[in-house]
Design a protein around this motif. Structure first.
Motif, PDB file in Angstrom:
ATOM      1  N   ASP A 142       0.821  -1.212   0.000  1.00 15.66           N
ATOM      2  CA  ASP A 142       0.000   0.000   0.000  1.00 15.66           C
ATOM      3  C   ASP A 142       0.855   1.263   0.000  1.00 15.66           C
ATOM      4  O   ASP A 142       0.535   2.245  -0.680  1.00 15.66           O
ATOM      5  CB  ASP A 142      -0.923   0.009   1.224  1.00 15.66           C
ATOM      6  CG  ASP A 142      -1.967  -1.095   1.173  1.00 15.66           C
ATOM      7  OD1 ASP A 142      -2.218  -1.608   0.067  1.00 15.66           O
ATOM      8  OD2 ASP A 142      -2.506  -1.453   2.235  1.00 15.66           O
ATOM      9  N   ALA A 143       1.952   1.231   0.763  1.00 16.35           N
ATOM     10  CA  ALA A 143       2.772   2.438   0.924  1.00 16.35           C
ATOM     11  C   ALA A 143       3.649   2.720  -0.293  1.00 16.35           C
ATOM     12  O   ALA A 143       3.842   3.869  -0.676  1.00 16.35           O
ATOM     13  CB  ALA A 143       3.650   2.304   2.169  1.00 16.35           C
ATOM     14  N   ASP A 144       4.200   1.669  -0.908  1.00 16.36           N
ATOM     15  CA  ASP A 144       5.148   1.861  -2.002  1.00 16.36           C
ATOM     16  C   ASP A 144       4.572   1.537  -3.374  1.00 16.36           C
ATOM     17  O   ASP A 144       5.305   1.537  -4.372  1.00 16.36           O
ATOM     18  CB  ASP A 144       6.392   0.990  -1.767  1.00 16.36           C
ATOM     19  CG  ASP A 144       7.301   1.558  -0.689  1.00 16.36           C
ATOM     20  OD1 ASP A 144       6.762   2.130   0.282  1.00 16.36           O
ATOM     21  OD2 ASP A 144       8.519   1.438  -0.815  1.00 16.36           O
ATOM     22  N   ASP A 145       3.261   1.251  -3.433  1.00 18.10           N
ATOM     23  CA  ASP A 145       2.620   0.900  -4.708  1.00 18.10           C
ATOM     24  C   ASP A 145       3.398  -0.209  -5.425  1.00 18.10           C
ATOM     25  O   ASP A 145       3.661  -0.140  -6.632  1.00 18.10           O
ATOM     26  CB  ASP A 145       2.518   2.129  -5.622  1.00 18.10           C
ATOM     27  CG  ASP A 145       1.593   3.192  -5.054  1.00 18.10           C
ATOM     28  OD1 ASP A 145       0.587   2.810  -4.431  1.00 18.10           O
ATOM     29  OD2 ASP A 145       1.878   4.383  -5.222  1.00 18.10           O
ATOM     30  N   TYR A 146       3.785  -1.215  -4.663  1.00 17.82           N
ATOM     31  CA  TYR A 146       4.564  -2.330  -5.191  1.00 17.82           C
ATOM     32  C   TYR A 146       3.678  -3.575  -5.156  1.00 17.82           C
ATOM     33  O   TYR A 146       3.387  -4.109  -4.094  1.00 17.82           O
ATOM     34  CB  TYR A 146       5.820  -2.545  -4.345  1.00 17.82           C
ATOM     35  CG  TYR A 146       6.848  -3.463  -4.955  1.00 17.82           C
ATOM     36  CD1 TYR A 146       8.049  -2.954  -5.441  1.00 17.82           C
ATOM     37  CD2 TYR A 146       6.636  -4.833  -5.034  1.00 17.82           C
ATOM     38  CE1 TYR A 146       9.011  -3.789  -6.004  1.00 17.82           C
ATOM     39  CE2 TYR A 146       7.577  -5.673  -5.603  1.00 17.82           C
ATOM     40  CZ  TYR A 146       8.770  -5.153  -6.076  1.00 17.82           C
ATOM     41  OH  TYR A 146       9.714  -5.987  -6.632  1.00 17.82           O
ATOM     42  N   LEU A 147       3.219  -4.021  -6.305  1.00 22.02           N
ATOM     43  CA  LEU A 147       2.349  -5.185  -6.367  1.00 22.02           C
ATOM     44  C   LEU A 147       3.197  -6.454  -6.254  1.00 22.02           C
ATOM     45  O   LEU A 147       3.907  -6.830  -7.188  1.00 22.02           O
ATOM     46  CB  LEU A 147       1.557  -5.192  -7.678  1.00 22.02           C
ATOM     47  CG  LEU A 147       0.521  -6.317  -7.832  1.00 22.02           C
ATOM     48  CD1 LEU A 147      -0.528  -6.225  -6.732  1.00 22.02           C
ATOM     49  CD2 LEU A 147      -0.124  -6.261  -9.211  1.00 22.02           C
ATOM     50  N   ILE A 148       3.137  -7.103  -5.111  1.00 24.16           N
ATOM     51  CA  ILE A 148       3.965  -8.287  -4.861  1.00 24.16           C
ATOM     52  C   ILE A 148       3.400  -9.509  -5.573  1.00 24.16           C
ATOM     53  O   ILE A 148       2.203  -9.788  -5.504  1.00 24.16           O
ATOM     54  CB  ILE A 148       4.062  -8.571  -3.351  1.00 24.16           C
ATOM     55  CG1 ILE A 148       4.687  -7.376  -2.613  1.00 24.16           C
ATOM     56  CG2 ILE A 148       4.892  -9.828  -3.095  1.00 24.16           C
ATOM     57  CD1 ILE A 148       4.687  -7.531  -1.106  1.00 24.16           C
ATOM     58  N   SER A 149       4.273 -10.218  -6.249  1.00 22.88           N
ATOM     59  CA  SER A 149       3.890 -11.484  -6.873  1.00 22.88           C
ATOM     60  C   SER A 149       5.088 -12.421  -6.819  1.00 22.88           C
ATOM     61  O   SER A 149       6.208 -12.004  -6.490  1.00 22.88           O
ATOM     62  CB  SER A 149       3.454 -11.267  -8.330  1.00 22.88           C
ATOM     63  OG  SER A 149       4.587 -11.001  -9.145  1.00 22.88           O
ATOM     64  N   PHE A 150       4.872 -13.676  -7.182  1.00 27.14           N
ATOM     65  CA  PHE A 150       5.975 -14.638  -7.178  1.00 27.14           C
ATOM     66  C   PHE A 150       6.998 -14.335  -8.274  1.00 27.14           C
ATOM     67  O   PHE A 150       8.076 -14.917  -8.298  1.00 27.14           O
ATOM     68  CB  PHE A 150       5.440 -16.064  -7.359  1.00 27.14           C
ATOM     69  CG  PHE A 150       4.756 -16.608  -6.142  1.00 27.14           C
ATOM     70  CD1 PHE A 150       5.456 -16.793  -4.961  1.00 27.14           C
ATOM     71  CD2 PHE A 150       3.410 -16.940  -6.172  1.00 27.14           C
ATOM     72  CE1 PHE A 150       4.840 -17.305  -3.828  1.00 27.14           C
ATOM     73  CE2 PHE A 150       2.779 -17.450  -5.052  1.00 27.14           C
ATOM     74  CZ  PHE A 150       3.489 -17.627  -3.872  1.00 27.14           C
ATOM     75  N   HIS A 151       6.665 -13.400  -9.179  1.00 25.66           N
ATOM     76  CA  HIS A 151       7.532 -13.122 -10.320  1.00 25.66           C
ATOM     77  C   HIS A 151       8.447 -11.918 -10.111  1.00 25.66           C
ATOM     78  O   HIS A 151       9.337 -11.679 -10.920  1.00 25.66           O
ATOM     79  CB  HIS A 151       6.689 -12.903 -11.578  1.00 25.66           C
ATOM     80  CG  HIS A 151       5.730 -14.021 -11.861  1.00 25.66           C
ATOM     81  ND1 HIS A 151       6.159 -15.285 -12.220  1.00 25.66           N
ATOM     82  CD2 HIS A 151       4.375 -14.084 -11.801  1.00 25.66           C
ATOM     83  CE1 HIS A 151       5.108 -16.072 -12.374  1.00 25.66           C
ATOM     84  NE2 HIS A 151       4.017 -15.372 -12.135  1.00 25.66           N
TER      85      HIS A 151
END
Length: 407
Positions: A142-151
């Motif tokens: 939410d804070a860094d607009d970083y969409l976490i995924s396994f990739h």
């Protein structure tokens, strides 16, 4: 009618003076507390408005995160009561956590599954780290607009996430290391399930700074042991469980799991959960006296008390017993070392009991090879961790052996 309020917890202030922000949910006279994952200084919290104020450019972002979690909880409540109007607080809580971490992401869904499976095989404290990790990862998203995924779990993610833990959440190096180890444990799990195409996470570094292990002196143990707790049954139980660890050397997790059937002929049968070494520990008079208070005909020897709850109240007990010797504490944050002095009672945890047993046993003259067996260790090197913190014993022996000389 269900209500949700936000508050800080002064009673849970951490080593950096930060207070955790909690959501308190109430429904039909029952409630549960949810840690939002955020901590702030007391002056940065508006009690009336229940929001963050003046937080170095993060004010709006953190308030948005808190509002988002509050809305998710209210939505989960509305949905489950619509489906089942007699739903209790526990059902609402489970629905909220399920909604909080799904977010349409395979990564978070798998992490939630990993945590649930870990409850069956991992220690309570380990699962707690996993639960904290999933909250921190969502806050990071939410804070860094970083969409976490396994990739995209690569070196860029590692740098950004550890920076977020240090600078935004104010975590120490050891806390960050603990969370990265937890993340790597999950990623190994995901890799075994063929969910990942890369092993970049193997390069996520962890560096734990060894800290001296705290033990109590004979006098401090005696003051705690003789503390009058006749008017507070809960504190008396925690004190007695802790004291049982001080006089047997058992880990807190082993004490809580100790069954009546494990006690035979004044001996305790313990199987080390890591080394699988089976140990029969003879009980001394102190251990027998404590155990006699709680032993029933079947089941567990002691009432169940969560480790986190015990750690909180052990500090209260230590203060009541006057265990106030100033202890210098070094906190490592980034490349900085912050040194503080704290009263000894603030540093007492359930682990302190085992360290105390080791230190006092060595001080009293117990042979190291015998102590290894009692503690369930495999080698003398493993015992060094326990003797490291026992500087009073080391000081006495080093001076005493030379005082006996005649030249």
């Amino acid at each position: 009618m269900a209500t949700v309020n936000l508050c800080v917890r002064p009673d849970m202030k951490d080593n950096n003076g930060l207070l955790p922000i909690y959501m308190i949910f109430q429904h039909r006279g029952k409630r549960f507390k949810h840690f939002t994952g955020l901590k702030i200084q007391e002056q940065n919290w508006d009690v009336k408005k229940q929001e963050v104020i003046e937080l170095n450019g993060n004010t709006a972002r953190w308030n948005n995160t808190l509002t988002k979690q509050k809305i998710q909880l209210l939505n989960a409540t509305q949905q489950i009561l619509k489906e089942h109007k007699d739903a209790d607080v526990q059902e609402i809580k489970e629905a909220f956590y399920k909604d909080l971490f799904k977010c349409g992401s395979e990564f978070f869904a798998e992490l939630a599954t990993f945590i649930e499976e870990s409850r069956q095989t991992k220690k309570e404290s380990t699962v707690f780290v996993y639960e904290t990790l999933i909250k921190d990862l969502k806050l990071f998203e939410d804070a860094d607009d970083y969409l976490i995924s396994f990739h995209n779990l690569n070196s860029d993610f590692y740098v950004q996430f550890t920076g977020f833990l240090e600078k935004t959440l104010n975590n120490t190096n050891n806390t960050i290391s603990k969370k990265i180890k937890a993340l790597k444990a999950f990623l190994h799990y995901a890799s075994d399930k063929k969910l990942m195409q890369t092993a970049d996470f193997e390069g996520f570094g962890t560096k734990t700074i060894e800290t001296p292990k705290l033990s109590l002196t004979d006098a401090e143990v005696e003051r705690l042991y003789t503390l009058n707790l006749s008017l507070n049954k809960d504190l008396a139980i925690i004190r007695d469980i802790f004291m049982f660890g001080c006089v047997t050397g058992l880990k807190y997790s082993d004490i809580i799991k100790l069954k009546v059937d494990d006690v035979t002929e004044d001996k305790l049968l313990i199987i080390n959960q890591y080394t699988y070494i089976k140990t029969r520990i003879p009980m001394n008079n102190y251990a027998r006296f404590i155990l006699k208070k709680y032993m029933g005909e079947k089941g567990y020897c002691f009432p169940f008390v969560q480790n986190v709850y015990a750690n909180k109240h052990l500090k209260t007990l230590g203060k009541m017993a006057g265990i106030e010797t100033p202890i210098k504490v070094s906190i490592h944050k980034g490349d900085k070392i912050i040194e503080k002095q704290k009263p000894k009672y603030e540093l007492i945890t359930t682990d302190t009991a085992r360290y105390t047993y080791a230190a006092l046993s060595l001080r009293a003259g117990m042979r190291p090879e015998l102590l290894i067996q009692v503690l369930g260790q495999k080698t003398i090197n493993a015992l060094l961790e326990y003797s490291y913190f026992s500087s009073p014993m080391n000081d006495f022996e080093m001076v005493d052996c030379w005082n006996k000389k005649f030249f």
